[in-house]
Write a protein that holds these residues in place. Structure first.
Motif, short mmCIF file in Angstrom:
data_model
loop_
_atom_site.label_atom_id
_atom_site.label_comp_id
_atom_site.label_asym_id
_atom_site.label_seq_id
_atom_site.Cartn_x
_atom_site.Cartn_y
_atom_site.Cartn_z
N MET A 1 0.85 -1.19 0.00
CA MET A 1 0.00 0.00 0.00
C MET A 1 0.88 1.25 0.00
SD MET A 1 -2.94 1.14 2.76
CE MET A 1 -3.91 -0.33 2.41
N PRO A 2 0.57 2.25 -0.81
CA PRO A 2 1.38 3.48 -0.85
C PRO A 2 1.46 4.14 0.54
CG PRO A 2 -0.13 3.41 -2.70
CD PRO A 2 -0.50 2.27 -1.82
N ARG A 3 2.63 4.71 0.80
CA ARG A 3 2.87 5.38 2.09
C ARG A 3 3.28 6.82 1.85
NH1 ARG A 3 5.80 2.32 6.90
NH2 ARG A 3 3.66 1.53 6.91
N TYR A 4 2.77 7.70 2.68
CA TYR A 4 3.07 9.13 2.59
C TYR A 4 3.69 9.62 3.89
CZ TYR A 4 0.20 9.39 -1.65
OH TYR A 4 -0.31 9.21 -2.91
N PHE A 5 4.62 10.55 3.77
CA PHE A 5 5.17 11.27 4.91
C PHE A 5 4.54 12.66 4.94
CE2 PHE A 5 9.49 9.55 6.55
CZ PHE A 5 9.02 8.25 6.52
N ILE A 6 4.32 13.17 6.15
CA ILE A 6 3.90 14.56 6.35
C ILE A 6 4.97 15.24 7.19
CG2 ILE A 6 2.13 16.13 7.17
CD1 ILE A 6 0.16 13.88 7.18
N PHE A 61 7.70 14.63 11.83
CA PHE A 61 7.07 13.88 10.75
C PHE A 61 6.00 12.93 11.26
CE2 PHE A 61 11.17 15.04 9.04
CZ PHE A 61 10.93 15.29 7.69
N PHE A 62 5.00 12.69 10.40
CA PHE A 62 4.08 11.57 10.52
C PHE A 62 4.16 10.76 9.23
CE2 PHE A 62 1.75 14.68 13.24
CZ PHE A 62 1.55 13.90 14.37
N HIS A 63 3.73 9.50 9.30
CA HIS A 63 3.45 8.79 8.04
C HIS A 63 2.10 8.10 8.12
CE1 HIS A 63 5.35 4.92 9.77
NE2 HIS A 63 4.18 4.51 9.30
N PHE A 64 1.54 7.80 6.96
CA PHE A 64 0.26 7.09 6.89
C PHE A 64 0.18 6.35 5.56
CE2 PHE A 64 -0.53 11.23 5.03
CZ PHE A 64 -1.31 10.96 3.91
#
Length: 243
Positions: A1-6, A61-64
């Motif tokens: 599943m694609p992962r994003y950093f904020i 940072f967060f990731h989701f």
């Protein structure tokens, strides 16, 4: 599943900390609310570096994970978020990138000012007492000779180990403002404030350098001084390998 950093920054004065806590507002709660409002989707965020109530961050940072293909909507999210939280960017990373476990180091700074200044009162610690910066630097240097920092870890922590590697530890003085900068691979709960408070005891000659070393070696957090307030503490940077 694609992962994003904020990537985010925030002034922590109004928050109980970085991550979600029961019956208290946090940076994570506000960001999750903004994401849901804009993207019309619930996201489960994982945080990189936990900061305590009242502590600030120039970078964190967060990731989701999500099946949705997301564009960077920082501008729109910042219009939704409170003024004291900023989303710098949202970007796609490899699915196995973890914003907490993949981080190589974190850098913190703790600032102390010694002459009354209304522009620093919520971003630094007013400490109008005579202190010896050379003795405090000796204590800062000594920290790099140790790896077990149980003495500077508050109780009720979920950490499985109190072993940390400090890469840099130094005090700087400029125009009656003292700043302690420290870089480590990881930090324990309350660790920076415990080190700063105890080094101030050295600087005021309340304890000797040998006593400071004994506190470290004791691994007993009741011997350290955690009394410095949170507003002087900033998370400056979280360092990753190439993302």
């Amino acid at each position: 599943m694609p992962r994003y950093f904020i990537e985010v920054s925030y002034k922590g004065t109004n928050y109980s900390g970085f991550q979600i806590q029961q019956n208290a507002n946090s940076v994570q709660v506000e960001i999750e609310k903004a994401l849901k409002i804009f993207y019309k989707e619930d996201f489960k965020l994982t945080g990189s570096s936990r900061t305590d109530a009242g502590v600030h961050a120039l970078q964190n940072f967060f990731h989701f994970d999500t099946e949705s293909e997301l564009a960077d909507a920082s501008y729109h999210l910042n219009a939704i978020l409170p003024a004291d939280i900023v989303v710098k960017k949202i970007f796609l990373v490899k699915p196995d990138n973890h914003c907490r476990f993949n981080a190589l180091s974190r850098e913190y700074a703790y600032t102390i000012y010694q002459q009354k200044d209304p522009f620093l009162q919520d971003r630094a610690y007013f400490f109008p007492y005579e202190i010896n910066i050379e003795l405090m630097q000796e204590a800062a240097n000594e920290l790099m000779n140790h790896q077990d920092f149980a003495a500077f870890s508050k109780r009720n922590t979920q950490a499985k180990t109190t072993i940390c590697t400090i890469f840099s530890s130094k005090w700087e003085e400029k125009e009656n403002v003292l700043t302690y900068n420290v870089i480590s691979n990881r930090f324990l709960r309350g660790m920076v404030r415990g080190m700063v408070g105890t080094m101030l005891q050295v600087g005021r000659r309340k304890i000797s350098l040998d006593q400071f070393i004994n506190i470290i070696q004791s691994k007993d957090c009741t011997k350290a001084d955690f009394s410095v307030p949170p507003q002087g503490l900033f998370l400056l940077k979280v360092q990753f390998p190439s993302l």
